[in-house]
Write an enzyme that holds these catalytic residues in place. Structure first.
Site, short mmCIF file in Angstrom:
data_model
loop_
_atom_site.label_atom_id
_atom_site.label_comp_id
_atom_site.label_asym_id
_atom_site.label_seq_id
_atom_site.Cartn_x
_atom_site.Cartn_y
_atom_site.Cartn_z
N ILE A 148 -7.19 6.66 -1.17
CA ILE A 148 -6.07 6.17 -1.99
C ILE A 148 -6.37 4.71 -2.34
O ILE A 148 -6.86 3.96 -1.47
CB ILE A 148 -4.74 6.25 -1.19
CG1 ILE A 148 -4.61 7.57 -0.40
CG2 ILE A 148 -3.55 6.00 -2.09
CD1 ILE A 148 -4.50 8.84 -1.19
N GLY A 173 0.80 -1.22 0.00
CA GLY A 173 0.00 0.00 0.00
C GLY A 173 0.84 1.28 0.00
O GLY A 173 1.88 1.37 -0.66
N TYR A 232 -11.21 5.20 14.33
CA TYR A 232 -10.19 5.57 13.34
C TYR A 232 -9.98 7.08 13.33
O TYR A 232 -8.84 7.57 13.34
CB TYR A 232 -10.65 5.07 11.97
CG TYR A 232 -9.67 5.27 10.84
CD1 TYR A 232 -8.53 4.47 10.74
CD2 TYR A 232 -9.89 6.24 9.86
CE1 TYR A 232 -7.65 4.64 9.68
CE2 TYR A 232 -9.02 6.42 8.81
CZ TYR A 232 -7.90 5.62 8.72
OH TYR A 232 -7.02 5.78 7.67
P1 NDP Z 1 -2.97 -1.20 3.99
O1 NDP Z 1 -4.07 -1.85 4.73
O2 NDP Z 1 -2.77 -1.47 2.55
O3 NDP Z 1 -1.57 -1.45 4.77
C1 NDP Z 1 -1.48 -1.23 6.14
C2 NDP Z 1 -0.06 -1.49 6.59
O4 NDP Z 1 0.02 -1.31 8.01
C3 NDP Z 1 0.37 -2.93 6.31
O5 NDP Z 1 1.73 -2.92 5.97
C4 NDP Z 1 0.15 -3.59 7.66
O6 NDP Z 1 0.96 -4.72 7.86
C5 NDP Z 1 0.59 -2.48 8.59
N1 NDP Z 1 0.12 -2.71 9.95
C6 NDP Z 1 -1.16 -2.75 10.39
N2 NDP Z 1 -1.18 -3.00 11.71
C7 NDP Z 1 0.11 -3.11 12.12
C8 NDP Z 1 0.74 -3.37 13.35
N3 NDP Z 1 0.05 -3.58 14.48
N4 NDP Z 1 2.09 -3.41 13.38
C9 NDP Z 1 2.80 -3.22 12.27
N5 NDP Z 1 2.28 -2.99 11.06
C10 NDP Z 1 0.94 -2.94 10.99
O7 NDP Z 1 -3.20 0.35 4.25
P2 NDP Z 1 -2.85 1.64 3.37
O8 NDP Z 1 -1.58 1.48 2.65
O9 NDP Z 1 -4.08 2.03 2.67
O10 NDP Z 1 -2.69 2.69 4.58
C11 NDP Z 1 -1.43 3.08 5.10
C12 NDP Z 1 -1.67 4.22 6.08
O11 NDP Z 1 -2.35 5.29 5.41
C13 NDP Z 1 -2.58 3.83 7.25
O12 NDP Z 1 -2.13 4.47 8.42
C14 NDP Z 1 -3.93 4.37 6.84
O13 NDP Z 1 -4.74 4.64 7.94
C15 NDP Z 1 -3.52 5.62 6.10
N6 NDP Z 1 -4.52 6.10 5.16
C16 NDP Z 1 -4.96 5.34 4.11
C17 NDP Z 1 -5.90 5.85 3.23
C18 NDP Z 1 -6.41 5.09 2.05
O14 NDP Z 1 -7.32 5.60 1.39
N7 NDP Z 1 -5.89 3.93 1.72
C19 NDP Z 1 -6.44 7.19 3.39
C20 NDP Z 1 -5.91 7.91 4.51
C21 NDP Z 1 -4.98 7.37 5.35
P3 NDP Z 1 0.43 -6.20 7.42
O15 NDP Z 1 0.71 -6.33 5.95
O16 NDP Z 1 1.22 -7.11 8.26
O17 NDP Z 1 -1.05 -6.24 7.73
#
Ligand code: NDP
Length: 234
Positions: free
Chosen positions: A173, A13, A140
């Site tokens: 995104i 992501g 959230y």
């Molecule tokens: P994804 O769900 O694609 O990826 C989330 C990432 O966070 C993964 O790498 C996951 O690891 C990791 N993660 C979750 N929990 C933990 C934990 N306890 N310890 C370590 N790693 C963890 O999300 P996005 O790429 O969409 O989002 C990335 C960030 O951007 C987030 O903070 C999200 O809230 C923020 N965001 C996203 C938006 C969107 O539209 N997509 C919009 C606004 C903000 P694993 O692969 O192991 O699960």
């Protein structure tokens, strides 16, 4: 000048796009991954940000391989959506523990070495939802709004040591997180976004690498939206 960068949740992501953007400009990049393998070509450390010992071990491994973390991108995050009346206390505290307390754990661990180096950049990935709110997202939104207070307090504590702390607030995104949304919700959101589309992870990555650059050295405590205009005025 090449820097040592750590991106949490950098295996997929937005985090992966950020890590790849730093690597492309020649920085030494480490990513944390909780499940699955580290992405090819990047130094990966297994880490769960809900566990302080795991965060400490991850930083120690990065320091041994690439040197002290100079740029921290706290990106790891989760959603666990449901309406307020149905939200359990575990659902609330679970999202806070990953998104807000997880960022605190990483920022705290990074700060010692940044203070010693008298240089550091912290970038926290929040969300438009932090200030705009979201139906079913009390947990959230609270976690993402909290990051603003964290960045601004760090700015006041460490600003004179050449350490900046900023928040990037993406809108919608295209990643696994938004792929989970039902089609009708996606269509509704798309209508509300002035740009008329969701963004690609790269569009967030460009802002993050810029915030870590020398050009952005006088920016701290800022909330930078990357949301196609969705959150204007919030
Ligand atoms: P994804 O769900 O694609 O990826 C989330 C990432 O966070 C993964 O790498 C996951 O690891 C990791 N993660 C979750 N929990 C933990 C934990 N306890 N310890 C370590 N790693 C963890 O999300 P996005 O790429 O969409 O989002 C990335 C960030 O951007 C987030 O903070 C999200 O809230 C923020 N965001 C996203 C938006 C969107 O539209 N997509 C919009 C606004 C903000 P694993 O692969 O192991 O699960």
């Amino acid at each position: 000048m090449a820097r040592t960068v750590l991106v949490t949740g950098g295996n997929r992501g937005i985090g992966l796009a950020i890590a790849q953007a730093f690597a492309k400009q020649g920085d030494r990049v480490a990513v944390t991954h909780r499940s699955g393998d580290a992405p090819a070509g990047l130094f990966g450390v297994r880490c769960d940000v809900t566990d302080a010992a795991s965060v400490d071990a991850a930083f120690t491994a990065v320091e041994a391989e690439l040197g002290p973390v100079e740029v921290l991108v706290a990106n790891a995050g989760i959603t666990d959506d449901t309406l307020l009346m149905r939200m359990s206390e575990e659902q609330f505290t679970g999202v806070l523990d990953t998104n807000l307390t997880g960022t605190f754990r990483c920022a705290k661990r990074a700060s010692t070495k940044m203070l010693r180096a008298k240089w550091g950049r912290m970038i926290f990935i929040s969300s438009v939802v932090g200030l705009y709110g979201g139906v079913g997202q009390v947990n959230y939104a609270a976690s993402k709004a909290g990051l603003v207070g964290v960045a601004r307090s760090i700015t006041r504590e460490l600003g004179s040591r050449n350490i900046t702390a900023n928040v990037v607030a993406p809108g919608f995104i295209d990643t696994d997180m938004t792929a989970k949304l039902p089609d009708e919700r996606r269509a509704e959101y798309r209508k509300a976004i002035p740009a008329g589309r969701f963004a690609e992870p790269d569009e967030v990555a460009g802002v993050v690498t810029w915030l870590a650059s020398d050009a952005a050295g006088y920016i701290s405590g800022a909330v930078i939206p990357v949301d196609g205009g969705l959150g204007m005025g919030h």
